[in-house]
Each structure stands twice: as C-alpha cells, then as structure tokens.
Write a protein that holds these residues in place. Structure first.
Motif, mmCIF file in Angstrom:
data_model
loop_
_atom_site.group_PDB
_atom_site.id
_atom_site.type_symbol
_atom_site.label_atom_id
_atom_site.label_comp_id
_atom_site.label_asym_id
_atom_site.label_seq_id
_atom_site.Cartn_x
_atom_site.Cartn_y
_atom_site.Cartn_z
ATOM 1 N N VAL A 255 0.869 -1.251 -0.116
ATOM 2 C CA VAL A 255 -0.131 -0.235 0.073
ATOM 3 C C VAL A 255 1.072 1.271 0.001
ATOM 4 O O VAL A 255 0.513 2.144 -0.733
ATOM 5 C CB VAL A 255 -1.128 -0.019 1.285
ATOM 6 N N TYR A 256 1.885 1.274 0.696
ATOM 7 C CA TYR A 256 2.874 2.502 0.836
ATOM 8 C C TYR A 256 3.568 2.726 -0.604
ATOM 9 O O TYR A 256 3.386 3.776 -0.947
ATOM 10 C CB TYR A 256 4.017 2.126 1.840
ATOM 11 N N VAL A 257 4.027 1.613 -1.114
ATOM 12 C CA VAL A 257 4.574 1.682 -2.859
ATOM 13 C C VAL A 257 3.229 2.162 -3.508
ATOM 14 O O VAL A 257 3.812 2.949 -4.487
ATOM 15 C CB VAL A 257 5.244 0.186 -3.006
ATOM 16 N N LEU A 258 2.181 1.739 -3.294
ATOM 17 C CA LEU A 258 1.302 2.139 -4.195
ATOM 18 C C LEU A 258 0.901 3.541 -4.084
ATOM 19 O O LEU A 258 0.780 4.450 -5.108
ATOM 20 C CB LEU A 258 0.035 1.553 -4.022
ATOM 21 N N GLY A 259 0.925 4.163 -2.838
ATOM 22 C CA GLY A 259 0.832 5.705 -2.727
ATOM 23 C C GLY A 259 1.835 6.492 -2.878
ATOM 24 O O GLY A 259 1.570 7.536 -3.545
ATOM 25 N N ARG A 260 3.103 5.954 -2.737
ATOM 26 C CA ARG A 260 4.193 6.829 -3.566
ATOM 27 C C ARG A 260 4.047 6.621 -5.121
ATOM 28 O O ARG A 260 4.407 7.696 -5.590
ATOM 29 C CB ARG A 260 5.543 6.157 -3.087
ATOM 30 N N TYR A 261 3.753 5.304 -5.617
ATOM 31 C CA TYR A 261 3.472 5.713 -6.950
ATOM 32 C C TYR A 261 2.474 6.798 -7.562
ATOM 33 O O TYR A 261 2.484 7.476 -8.427
ATOM 34 C CB TYR A 261 3.198 4.210 -7.376
ATOM 35 N N ARG B 123 1.608 9.243 -5.801
ATOM 36 C CA ARG B 123 2.016 10.876 -5.921
ATOM 37 C C ARG B 123 3.115 11.128 -6.821
ATOM 38 O O ARG B 123 3.935 12.173 -6.496
ATOM 39 C CB ARG B 123 2.619 10.896 -4.354
ATOM 40 N N ARG B 124 3.201 10.148 -7.556
ATOM 41 C CA ARG B 124 4.680 10.374 -8.673
ATOM 42 C C ARG B 124 5.912 10.416 -8.172
ATOM 43 O O ARG B 124 6.730 11.023 -8.611
ATOM 44 C CB ARG B 124 4.158 11.413 -9.546
ATOM 45 N N GLU B 125 6.119 9.559 -7.046
ATOM 46 C CA GLU B 125 7.446 9.690 -6.505
ATOM 47 C C GLU B 125 8.361 8.401 -6.799
ATOM 48 O O GLU B 125 9.401 8.262 -6.949
ATOM 49 C CB GLU B 125 7.424 9.556 -5.141
ATOM 50 N N PHE B 126 7.597 7.541 -7.751
ATOM 51 C CA PHE B 126 8.313 6.421 -8.293
ATOM 52 C C PHE B 126 7.746 6.303 -9.632
ATOM 53 O O PHE B 126 6.558 6.915 -10.186
ATOM 54 C CB PHE B 126 7.361 5.058 -7.888
ATOM 55 N N GLU B 127 8.712 5.732 -10.619
ATOM 56 C CA GLU B 127 8.386 5.548 -12.037
ATOM 57 C C GLU B 127 7.699 4.140 -12.131
ATOM 58 O O GLU B 127 7.600 3.269 -11.122
ATOM 59 C CB GLU B 127 9.920 5.560 -12.880
ATOM 60 N N TRP B 128 7.123 3.898 -13.151
ATOM 61 C CA TRP B 128 6.203 2.895 -13.653
ATOM 62 C C TRP B 128 6.985 1.668 -13.258
ATOM 63 O O TRP B 128 6.695 0.697 -12.711
ATOM 64 C CB TRP B 128 5.612 3.041 -14.918
ATOM 65 N N GLU B 129 8.322 1.577 -13.991
ATOM 66 C CA GLU B 129 9.168 0.229 -13.836
ATOM 67 C C GLU B 129 9.448 0.056 -12.265
ATOM 68 O O GLU B 129 9.658 -1.030 -11.952
ATOM 69 C CB GLU B 129 10.516 0.574 -14.662
ATOM 70 N N ASP B 130 9.909 1.081 -11.624
ATOM 71 C CA ASP B 130 10.248 0.969 -10.045
ATOM 72 C C ASP B 130 8.942 0.457 -9.323
ATOM 73 O O ASP B 130 9.068 -0.580 -8.403
ATOM 74 C CB ASP B 130 10.796 2.183 -9.551
ATOM 75 N N PHE B 131 7.814 0.913 -9.928
ATOM 76 C CA PHE B 131 6.802 0.329 -9.005
ATOM 77 C C PHE B 131 6.408 -0.785 -9.415
ATOM 78 O O PHE B 131 6.006 -1.872 -8.292
ATOM 79 C CB PHE B 131 5.411 1.225 -9.596
ATOM 80 N N LEU B 132 6.466 -1.583 -10.607
ATOM 81 C CA LEU B 132 6.248 -2.924 -10.838
ATOM 82 C C LEU B 132 7.535 -3.706 -10.284
ATOM 83 O O LEU B 132 7.129 -4.666 -9.590
ATOM 84 C CB LEU B 132 6.531 -2.883 -12.260
ATOM 85 N N PHE B 133 8.618 -3.230 -10.084
ATOM 86 C CA PHE B 133 9.691 -3.990 -9.505
ATOM 87 C C PHE B 133 9.224 -4.476 -8.094
ATOM 88 O O PHE B 133 9.412 -5.417 -7.490
ATOM 89 C CB PHE B 133 11.172 -3.261 -9.684
ATOM 90 N N TRP B 134 9.137 -3.062 -7.401
ATOM 91 C CA TRP B 134 8.853 -3.357 -5.840
ATOM 92 C C TRP B 134 7.359 -4.198 -5.614
ATOM 93 O O TRP B 134 7.411 -4.791 -4.493
ATOM 94 C CB TRP B 134 8.798 -1.759 -5.244
#
Length: 121
Positions: free
Chosen positions: A17-23, A25-36
């Motif tokens: 949920v934390y990673v999803l929230g950061r994504y 807020r545009r703090e993660f790129e799509w690739e980083d979001f998928l990786f995590w």
C-alpha cells in the motif's frame, strides 16, 4: 500458520500500500513500481507458503534443507537490490559530472563576455 507469518503478511501488505501511495504521488517511475510490487508479492507468497516453496526450491537447486534454499534466494535478491542501487548512484554521479561540466563551460563563457564588456568600458 505461525504468528511470524501473520506479522509478515501484515508488513508486506502495508508495504504494498505504501509503494502504491508513493506511485500515486508520482514519486516512483512505472518500472520501479512494478519491480517493488512484484518483489513484495513474491515475499507475500513466501510468507503464506514458506515450507512448500522452500521444499520446491530445495528440489530444484538440490540443496539439503528447504530453508537453506530460501536463504540462498534471499541473498541473491539482496545482491540484485544492491546492484540496482549501485546503478542508480552511478547514473546520478554521471549526471552530476555532466551538469558540472556544462556549468563550468557556461561560467567560462560568461566570464569572457564580462571581460569583453569591461574592455569596452
């Protein structure tokens, strides 16, 4: 299920949920979001079925005990994460070096222009 499995499941779900929230807020790129998210999903699956997964990995790798296999996989994933961090730091250092060079060239050009202006005055 053991208590540690419940704790791990809660921690992994909270992390997802934390990673999803950061994504969001545009703090993660799509690739980083998928990786995590993929990494956390893998941890969630291991937390739910640790013995079955450990035995299957043990069978595939030919190790003596199942949990040894999980440690081997964990160490391998740790090295992959360290390598990703190394690549990100290296890329950042290269960008800083390039930016510094550009700024130095522009500063030198500005100094030359100022000298020309001072000579005319």
């Amino acid at each position: 299920m053991y208590a540690i499995q419940y704790i791990t499941i809660v921690v992994v779900l909270a992390s997802m949920v934390y990673v999803l929230g950061r994504y969001g807020r545009r703090e993660f790129e799509w690739e980083d979001f998928l990786f995590w998210e993929a990494l956390l999903l893998g941890l969630l699956i291991v937390a739910i079925f640790p013995v079955e997964i450990a035995n299957e990995i043990k069978r595939i790798l030919g190790l003596g005990r199942g949990f040894d296999a999980l440690f081997v996989i964990g160490i391998g994933l740790g090295y992959i994460l360290i390598f990703r961090v190394y690549l990100a730091v290296d890329k950042t250092e290269r960008e800083i070096t390039e930016l510094t060079r550009k700024l130095a060239i522009e500063l030198e050009e500005m100094n030359k222009r100022l000298e020309k202006i001072e000579e005319k005055l």
